[in-house]
Design an enzyme around this catalytic site. Structure first.
Site, PDB file in Angstrom:
ATOM      1  CG  HIS A   1       0.117   6.007  -0.683  1.00 21.13           C
ATOM      2  ND1 HIS A   1      -0.992   6.529  -1.313  1.00 21.13           N
ATOM      3  CD2 HIS A   1      -0.320   5.588   0.540  1.00 21.13           C
ATOM      4  CE1 HIS A   1      -2.051   6.410  -0.520  1.00 21.13           C
ATOM      5  NE2 HIS A   1      -1.675   5.832   0.617  1.00 21.13           N
TER       6      HIS A   1
ATOM      7  CG  HIS B   1      -1.803   1.154   1.390  1.00 23.55           C
ATOM      8  ND1 HIS B   1      -3.126   1.144   0.984  1.00 23.55           N
ATOM      9  CD2 HIS B   1      -1.589   2.386   1.910  1.00 23.55           C
ATOM     10  CE1 HIS B   1      -3.663   2.341   1.236  1.00 23.55           C
ATOM     11  NE2 HIS B   1      -2.758   3.104   1.819  1.00 23.55           N
ATOM     12  CD  GLU B   2       1.590   3.447   3.746  1.00 26.37           C
ATOM     13  OE1 GLU B   2       1.634   4.492   3.071  1.00 26.37           O
ATOM     14  OE2 GLU B   2       0.652   3.206   4.546  1.00 26.37           O
TER      15      GLU B   2
ATOM     16  CG  HIS C   1      -6.162   6.360   0.303  1.00 23.98           C
ATOM     17  ND1 HIS C   1      -6.016   7.341   1.254  1.00 23.98           N
ATOM     18  CD2 HIS C   1      -5.211   5.433   0.565  1.00 23.98           C
ATOM     19  CE1 HIS C   1      -5.019   7.011   2.064  1.00 23.98           C
ATOM     20  NE2 HIS C   1      -4.508   5.864   1.664  1.00 23.98           N
TER      21      HIS C   1
ATOM     22  CE1 TYR D   1      -6.632   4.302   3.850  1.00 15.64           C
ATOM     23  CE2 TYR D   1      -8.178   5.252   5.414  1.00 15.64           C
ATOM     24  CZ  TYR D   1      -6.945   5.264   4.790  1.00 15.64           C
ATOM     25  OH  TYR D   1      -6.035   6.228   5.114  1.00 15.64           O
TER      26      TYR D   1
END
Ligand SMILES: [Zn+2]
Length: 185
Positions: free
Chosen positions: A92, A88-89, A98, A141
């Site tokens: 980014h 996930h990071e 998101h 999320y």
């Protein structure tokens, strides 16, 4: 039109050196991104001025969105050292926001109340158009009691921390390949 972006990311793992398992989670995350996209990761050399510094120095799980340059921190603090969080990071850092912040997200998810919705800013910059809304995205999320799918047939939110094997979705991979021009001849 085909534009091949630079798709090799130099990185340093500055996680606690005693924790080989922390680095193994980061490497697992990178391996899955590389398996599904043309993005490659290689350890930074001393002459590399731009690199991703994967650290546990601070609290929380966070990354800048997109390339900032220089020593660019990506933090995996306590409780953040897992392959899904690392995926996930890192995504980014590759330039993605998101999924639940897409400008059209209100068609797909609702929020517990207006005030809650305000905590999930819409984002018109860090997303790639032309892909269906992706409930299974590593950038969506998970269920947190604050947002709900509008379609009752959708049973779960987010591929990230709740997933077992798949860390990024096929659509995540396709978006990365589009942004980085991986399908150029
Ligand atoms: Zn995030």
């Amino acid at each position: 039109m085909c534009h091949q972006a630079s798709s090799t990311v130099q990185y340093n793992t500055e996680c606690d050196e005693a924790q080989a398992w922390a680095r193994s989670k980061v490497h697992m995350a990178m391996a899955q991104i590389s398996a599904l996209t043309c993005v490659r990761f290689e350890p930074a050399q001393t002459f590399n001025t731009d690199f991703l510094a994967i650290t546990s120095a601070e609290d929380g799980c966070w990354s800048y969105v997109g390339k900032i340059g220089g020593r660019q921190a990506l933090n995996l603090g306590n409780g953040c050292i897992s392959a899904p969080v690392a995926v996930h990071e890192i995504i980014h850092a590759l330039g993605f926001g998101h999924e639940q912040s897409r400008p059209d997200r209100d068609k797909y998810i609702s929020f517990k109340d207006e005030a809650t919705a305000l905590n999930y800013d819409k984002d018109t910059v860090f997303f790639v158009t032309g892909f269906p809304y992706d409930f299974a995205s590593a950038m969506h999320y998970g269920a947190n009691g604050e947002m709900f799918p509008r379609d009752p047939a959708v049973k779960s939110l987010g591929a990230g921390p709740n997933s077992k094997n798949t860390l990024l979705s096929g659509i995540d991979a396709a978006k990365i390949n589009t942004l980085y021009g991986c399908d150029c001849p």
